[in-house]
Write a protein that holds these residues in place. Sequence first.
Motif, mmCIF file in Angstrom:
data_model
loop_
_atom_site.group_PDB
_atom_site.id
_atom_site.type_symbol
_atom_site.label_atom_id
_atom_site.label_comp_id
_atom_site.label_asym_id
_atom_site.label_seq_id
_atom_site.Cartn_x
_atom_site.Cartn_y
_atom_site.Cartn_z
ATOM 1 N N GLU A 40 0.845 -1.200 0.000
ATOM 2 C CA GLU A 40 0.000 0.000 0.000
ATOM 3 C C GLU A 40 0.877 1.246 0.000
ATOM 4 N N THR A 41 1.853 1.286 0.882
ATOM 5 C CA THR A 41 2.753 2.438 0.959
ATOM 6 C C THR A 41 3.559 2.582 -0.322
ATOM 7 N N ALA A 42 4.126 1.484 -0.801
ATOM 8 C CA ALA A 42 4.997 1.538 -1.982
ATOM 9 C C ALA A 42 4.244 1.992 -3.229
ATOM 10 N N LEU A 43 3.141 1.339 -3.518
ATOM 11 C CA LEU A 43 2.432 1.638 -4.765
ATOM 12 C C LEU A 43 1.821 3.035 -4.773
ATOM 13 N N PHE A 44 1.354 3.490 -3.623
ATOM 14 C CA PHE A 44 0.719 4.800 -3.583
ATOM 15 C C PHE A 44 1.715 5.937 -3.349
ATOM 16 N N SER A 45 2.998 5.614 -3.183
ATOM 17 C CA SER A 45 3.977 6.688 -3.024
ATOM 18 C C SER A 45 4.998 6.715 -4.162
ATOM 19 N N LEU A 46 4.700 5.993 -5.232
ATOM 20 C CA LEU A 46 5.570 6.083 -6.405
ATOM 21 C C LEU A 46 5.483 7.499 -6.970
ATOM 22 N N SER A 47 6.627 8.068 -7.272
ATOM 23 C CA SER A 47 6.654 9.418 -7.835
ATOM 24 C C SER A 47 6.267 9.354 -9.319
ATOM 25 N N PRO A 48 5.857 10.471 -9.881
ATOM 26 C CA PRO A 48 5.566 10.487 -11.325
ATOM 27 C C PRO A 48 6.759 10.021 -12.162
ATOM 28 N N ALA A 49 7.963 10.377 -11.760
ATOM 29 C CA ALA A 49 9.160 9.941 -12.498
ATOM 30 C C ALA A 49 9.331 8.422 -12.416
ATOM 31 N N GLN A 50 9.080 7.851 -11.225
ATOM 32 C CA GLN A 50 9.188 6.399 -11.080
ATOM 33 C C GLN A 50 8.112 5.698 -11.910
ATOM 34 N N ASN A 137 11.906 2.620 -0.405
ATOM 35 C CA ASN A 137 12.182 1.865 -1.628
ATOM 36 C C ASN A 137 10.872 1.513 -2.337
ATOM 37 N N PRO A 138 10.101 2.521 -2.757
ATOM 38 C CA PRO A 138 8.778 2.213 -3.327
ATOM 39 C C PRO A 138 8.821 1.430 -4.639
ATOM 40 N N SER A 139 9.754 1.729 -5.518
ATOM 41 C CA SER A 139 9.758 1.010 -6.793
ATOM 42 C C SER A 139 10.195 -0.445 -6.614
ATOM 43 N N GLY A 140 11.199 -0.689 -5.783
ATOM 44 C CA GLY A 140 11.635 -2.070 -5.538
ATOM 45 C C GLY A 140 10.565 -2.878 -4.839
ATOM 46 N N PHE A 141 9.926 -2.295 -3.834
ATOM 47 C CA PHE A 141 8.862 -2.994 -3.112
ATOM 48 C C PHE A 141 7.669 -3.234 -4.030
ATOM 49 N N SER A 142 7.365 -2.271 -4.888
ATOM 50 C CA SER A 142 6.255 -2.433 -5.840
ATOM 51 C C SER A 142 6.514 -3.593 -6.780
#
Length: 181
Positions: A40-50, A137-142
């Motif tokens: 939940e944290t990872a996917l909803f905190s991905l930046s626009p660039a990520q 680490n939002p992109s890795g966790f995603s």
Amino acid sequence: MDITHQLAIMTFYPFDWGLVWSIVLIVLLLCCSALASGSETALFSLSPAQIDKIRKSSTPTNRAIMTLLSDQDRLLATILIANNLVNILVISLCNNLIDRLVVFHSTGWEFAIKTVVVTFVLLLFGEIIPKVYASYNPSGFSRLVAMPLNFLTRLFHPLSLVLVKDSDAIQNRGIIQPENI
């Protein structure tokens, strides 16, 4: 019965090696809870660039992330359903495990100790640690959770559909005012 036994709030049963499977199952379920909370944290905190980088790299995992993000209400409903089911199982198994390890001499103490111990374990290992890690680490966790979540989204589709429609109906009636956080 001696005076020490009368003053003790609990005594312990001898350890039974049959409990090892319960402990292993609790640890596995705590890992599932951690993955759900962290996702939940990872996917909803991905930046626009990520998100743009993920969109440009067309791997199966990245496509799964983009599919999940395309319907965020359904994604959130799926995560909440999975996490609640897992947490209910953890609570039940922990309660059973404690009952098989400890004899409480007071129901008040039993309730207090079970509640504090299980809540502490669930919050620390199932919520706080995974969310802190996922926020760094939002992109890795995603990427780690994308494929399992994609499967769960299809599995829980009927239930999440009901939850999303109900929340939309409440929102459309003006009971809940949407806000960007």
